[in-house]
Design an enzyme around this catalytic site. Structure first.
Site, PDB file in Angstrom:
ATOM      1  N   THR A   1      -4.317  19.658 -13.183  1.00  0.00           N
ATOM      2  CA  THR A   1      -3.888  19.041 -14.438  1.00  0.00           C
ATOM      3  C   THR A   1      -2.448  18.558 -14.322  1.00  0.00           C
ATOM      4  O   THR A   1      -1.861  18.557 -13.237  1.00  0.00           O
ATOM      5  CB  THR A   1      -4.135  20.026 -15.619  1.00  0.00           C
ATOM      6  OG1 THR A   1      -3.842  19.348 -16.828  1.00  0.00           O
ATOM      7  CG2 THR A   1      -3.273  21.273 -15.530  1.00  0.00           C
TER       8      THR A   1
ATOM      9  N   LYS B   1      -1.983  15.369 -10.849  1.00  0.00           N
ATOM     10  CA  LYS B   1      -3.255  14.700 -10.509  1.00  0.00           C
ATOM     11  C   LYS B   1      -3.086  13.591  -9.471  1.00  0.00           C
ATOM     12  O   LYS B   1      -3.979  13.360  -8.673  1.00  0.00           O
ATOM     13  CB  LYS B   1      -3.896  14.122 -11.776  1.00  0.00           C
ATOM     14  CG  LYS B   1      -4.453  15.181 -12.715  1.00  0.00           C
ATOM     15  CD  LYS B   1      -5.186  14.527 -13.868  1.00  0.00           C
ATOM     16  CE  LYS B   1      -5.634  15.532 -14.896  1.00  0.00           C
ATOM     17  NZ  LYS B   1      -6.390  14.942 -15.991  1.00  0.00           N
TER      18      LYS B   1
ATOM     19  N   TYR C   1      -6.953  17.597 -27.548  1.00  0.00           N
ATOM     20  CA  TYR C   1      -8.052  18.451 -28.038  1.00  0.00           C
ATOM     21  C   TYR C   1      -7.576  19.345 -29.172  1.00  0.00           C
ATOM     22  O   TYR C   1      -7.556  20.562 -29.089  1.00  0.00           O
ATOM     23  CB  TYR C   1      -8.745  19.248 -26.920  1.00  0.00           C
ATOM     24  CG  TYR C   1      -7.907  19.618 -25.743  1.00  0.00           C
ATOM     25  CD1 TYR C   1      -7.780  18.742 -24.675  1.00  0.00           C
ATOM     26  CD2 TYR C   1      -7.258  20.839 -25.686  1.00  0.00           C
ATOM     27  CE1 TYR C   1      -7.006  19.071 -23.591  1.00  0.00           C
ATOM     28  CE2 TYR C   1      -6.491  21.180 -24.601  1.00  0.00           C
ATOM     29  CZ  TYR C   1      -6.368  20.287 -23.549  1.00  0.00           C
ATOM     30  OH  TYR C   1      -5.602  20.617 -22.472  1.00  0.00           O
TER      31      TYR C   1
ATOM     32  N   ASP D   1     -12.843  13.291 -14.971  1.00  0.00           N
ATOM     33  CA  ASP D   1     -12.404  12.859 -16.310  1.00  0.00           C
ATOM     34  C   ASP D   1     -13.214  11.650 -16.775  1.00  0.00           C
ATOM     35  O   ASP D   1     -13.549  11.524 -17.961  1.00  0.00           O
ATOM     36  CB  ASP D   1     -10.919  12.484 -16.304  1.00  0.00           C
ATOM     37  CG  ASP D   1     -10.009  13.705 -16.332  1.00  0.00           C
ATOM     38  OD1 ASP D   1     -10.462  14.769 -16.795  1.00  0.00           O
ATOM     39  OD2 ASP D   1      -8.857  13.596 -15.886  1.00  0.00           O
TER      40      ASP D   1
END
Ligand code: NDP
Length: 277
Positions: free
Chosen positions: A63, A67, A223, A103
């Site tokens: 993460t 990345k 999120y 993703d």
């Protein structure tokens, strides 16, 4: 069987929901594995990645902010990871490390579920960072009716589209006047910027939301219930937050590590329970 190791590599990782829903998946499928938080600063990244080759390790999730850097540290890349230019999953294949990017899959699965018939939509994507790359690649692969990217630095959006070989998409600056026109002309809006974690910041001015198609969809990759999603819901517009994408990308990682179908309902329930606490 010995306990296998797997984890999430990032800086920070304390807030990550991945350990919760990945551990739930390993426990539900009876695979003896421990999913850990591997806080890793940039200087430690090469050693951390090298350690994934060990026989007891399935691999890792990657993460922010690693990345892109990890793509240069693995033995090979999947076609998707190469195209997006970022790795969010490392798979230990008998001592050789494959870098993949789930993703794209995660966003595509959640969008197709939240918005059946999305191929008829014109999509406005706000952002041009790593997450936006996965979103643009996903909607290009779905074959939607049109793509526009708005970004604070428009030149970054232009580079992104060129890297992804997406032709025919438009780029606009993140300015109210340009956004107003684009909002009227697009039925799905995706916030793929990092604005959303603070309650006092909104990527679109609230009054712009009055121009959104009432039958449209507003998605936010954050999120949580962001101010953008709260305002959209108050206007009766359908919304999608970043949790389904997060869980679907993780489910795909689980499948790549184990070769088993991921227990998606169990993973989703575990993520939702933890988010609410
Ligand atoms: P990056 O740092 O790569 O990109 C950040 C983006 O946000 C850029 O487009 C940047 O614009 C824009 N931005 C940042 N600050 C501002 C600001 N103050 N004003 C305007 N634009 C701004 O981040 P990622 O792409 O990796 O992540 C973006 C978001 O997506 C994060 O919130 C992350 O948590 C989320 N995410 C969610 C996932 C999920 O599974 N749900 C998966 C991956 C990410 P500029 O180019 O001009 O700097």
């Amino acid at each position: 069987m010995d306990i296998r190791r797997v984890g999430v590599i990032g800086d920070p990782v304390a807030h990550s929901l991945s350990p919760v829903f990945q551990q739930a998946a390993f426990d539900a499928t009876g695979i003896p594995a421990r999913y850990e938080r591997w806080h890793t600063i940039a200087a430690e990244l090469p050693a951390r990645i090298a350690g994934l080759c060990e026989a007891d390790c399935f691999g890792a999730n990657v993460t922010v902010p690693h990345k892109v850097a990890v793509a240069a540290l693995v033995d090979s890349l999947s076609e998707t990871a190469r195209r997006i230019g970022a790795v969010n999953t490392v798979i230990n294949q008998d001592g050789r490390l494959l870098g993949d990017n789930t993703d794209l899959y995660g966003f595509m699965r959640s969008l197709l579920t939240a918005r059946p018939g999305v191929e008829r939509d014109r999509i406005l994507i706000i952002g041009a960072g790593g997450a936006a790359r996965a979103v643009v690649a996903a909607v290009a692969e779905i074959g939607v009716a049109g793509i526009t990217v708005a970004n604070r630095s428009p030149e970054r959006a232009t580079h992104m589209l060129a890297d992804l070989h997406v032709d025919g998409a438009e780029v606009i600056p993140l300015a109210d006047w340009d956004l107003m026109g684009a909002i009227r002309d697009h039925s799905v809006i995706v916030n793929a910027t990092s604005i959303g974690w603070n309650d006092d910041q909104m990527v679109l001015a609230p009054e712009l939301l009055d121009a959104v198609d009432p039958h449209g969809l507003i998605a936010d990759l954050t999120y949580r219930d962001t101010p953008l999603l709260v305002q959209a819901r108050a206007r009766g517009i359908a919304i999608m937050d970043g949790l389904p994408m997060l869980v679907h990308q993780g489910a795909r990682s689980f499948e790549l590590w184990t070769g088993l179908d991921a227990p998606i309902d169990i993973m989703m329930a575990a993520a939702e329970r933890t988010r609410e606490t």
